[in-house]
Motif scaffolding. Sequence first.
Motif, PDB file in Angstrom:
ATOM      1  N   LEU A 171       3.225   3.280  10.290  1.00 55.57           N
ATOM      2  CA  LEU A 171       3.284   2.964   8.862  1.00 55.57           C
ATOM      3  C   LEU A 171       3.571   1.487   8.580  1.00 55.57           C
ATOM      4  N   LEU A 173       0.224   5.221  -1.238  1.00 55.64           N
ATOM      5  CA  LEU A 173      -0.117   6.100  -0.123  1.00 55.64           C
ATOM      6  C   LEU A 173       0.984   7.099   0.234  1.00 55.64           C
ATOM      7  N   TRP A 174       2.232   6.647   0.279  1.00 53.48           N
ATOM      8  CA  TRP A 174       3.298   7.499   0.803  1.00 53.48           C
ATOM      9  C   TRP A 174       3.657   8.686  -0.075  1.00 53.48           C
ATOM     10  N   PRO A 183       0.816  -1.222   0.000  1.00 55.90           N
ATOM     11  CA  PRO A 183       0.000   0.000   0.000  1.00 55.90           C
ATOM     12  C   PRO A 183       0.847   1.268   0.000  1.00 55.90           C
ATOM     13  N   ALA A 184       2.062   1.176   0.519  1.00 60.03           N
ATOM     14  CA  ALA A 184       2.939   2.350   0.593  1.00 60.03           C
ATOM     15  C   ALA A 184       3.175   2.988  -0.766  1.00 60.03           C
ATOM     16  N   ASP A 192       1.763  -0.629   5.996  1.00 59.47           N
ATOM     17  CA  ASP A 192       1.808  -0.204   4.596  1.00 59.47           C
ATOM     18  C   ASP A 192       2.850  -0.950   3.778  1.00 59.47           C
TER      19      ASP A 192
END
Length: 365
Positions: free
Chosen positions: A140, A58-59, A54-55, A143
């Motif tokens: 985090l 998202l990040w 997911p990072a 993620d």
Amino acid sequence: MEGKVESLWEEVRELSLGTTVDRLHSPPTPLQFLRDFVSQNKPCIISNAISHWPALSLWPTPSYLSAALSSSTVSLHLTPDGHADAIVPHPSHPSLCFASAHVQPTPFPQALDLIRRPPNHLVAYLQQQNDCFRTEYGELESDCDGHIPWASEALGCLPEAVNLWIGNHLSQTSFHKDHYENLYAVVSGEKHFLLLPPTDVHRMYIKQYPAAQYSYSQEKGEFRLELEEPERYVPWSSVDPYPATGNLKQERLKFPLYFNGPKPFEVTVKAGEVLYLPSMWFHHVSQSPGDDGCTIAVNYWYDMQFDIKYAYFNFLQSLPCRSIDDPTTPESACEEDSGPIASPNHLNRRFSGDESAKTNVHDNV
């Protein structure tokens, strides 16, 4: 002896490494990774190994990171020019010194803003290397993966440390090596590596430098560089692979083994890719930010095996070497100077320099 050492640099490339770093389009099996890369101490870049994180989506959104870490205080590293853990002139000392960054506890949203919008007088970098991802950025963890499964199986252990790196285009890391097997995953932006194998140790011109630390005054907006007391020395590479244009000729004369020898491997690791950086490889790192103004990466340090390769490396390093192209180069320019061997203990890492005993220190990426 000099000719034999220099011919080794070419033979290693011809017989083992080739001329480019291998790229894999999918994660290797544990057996393939161990057989083709770890056992051969050979780097590679792996695509599609973290595409499920997911990072990756998202990040790169600063507002997501700031919200997720809104109540977190992190270790922000500050320097005047982005060169932390580097050899620099000292304003009141007759020789060069090994300069470490000023480390300042900072609320994460403020730290991220300093990185994305750097002021003229300082460069900020989130690069604490004490397993910081699991200690400072716990919000985090979901993620991305806590480890790289195929690497963990191949290496027979879980990572010793997992670190998060957030910086901008101004930060660079000078040539150094780590006593870890390193899986380096880029989430946003790009990382640019120059890589040299352990057999090229004489080309790094490793010397002992007095340790110094930057201190930063927020009131004055100024840095001071102060030598550590009691005096401590750090073994570090003297080579700057990107000297200023006016200094290029002088640098080539000072470091002929580096500039006249085989070229370093140049690799760019893009978002979504993973670099396997084998233990004891010398690497210089720069970076290009993504659209969010940051370069973000997670790296996993696995303990290396202190096996016959480590013994070979230590033996090779003990040999004196002078350049054939410049026979006047003194042998001491290609060896570590005598004196107390220490390492940058402000980074809380496991190994540094050429110490074989475990400590709580290491270099940076």
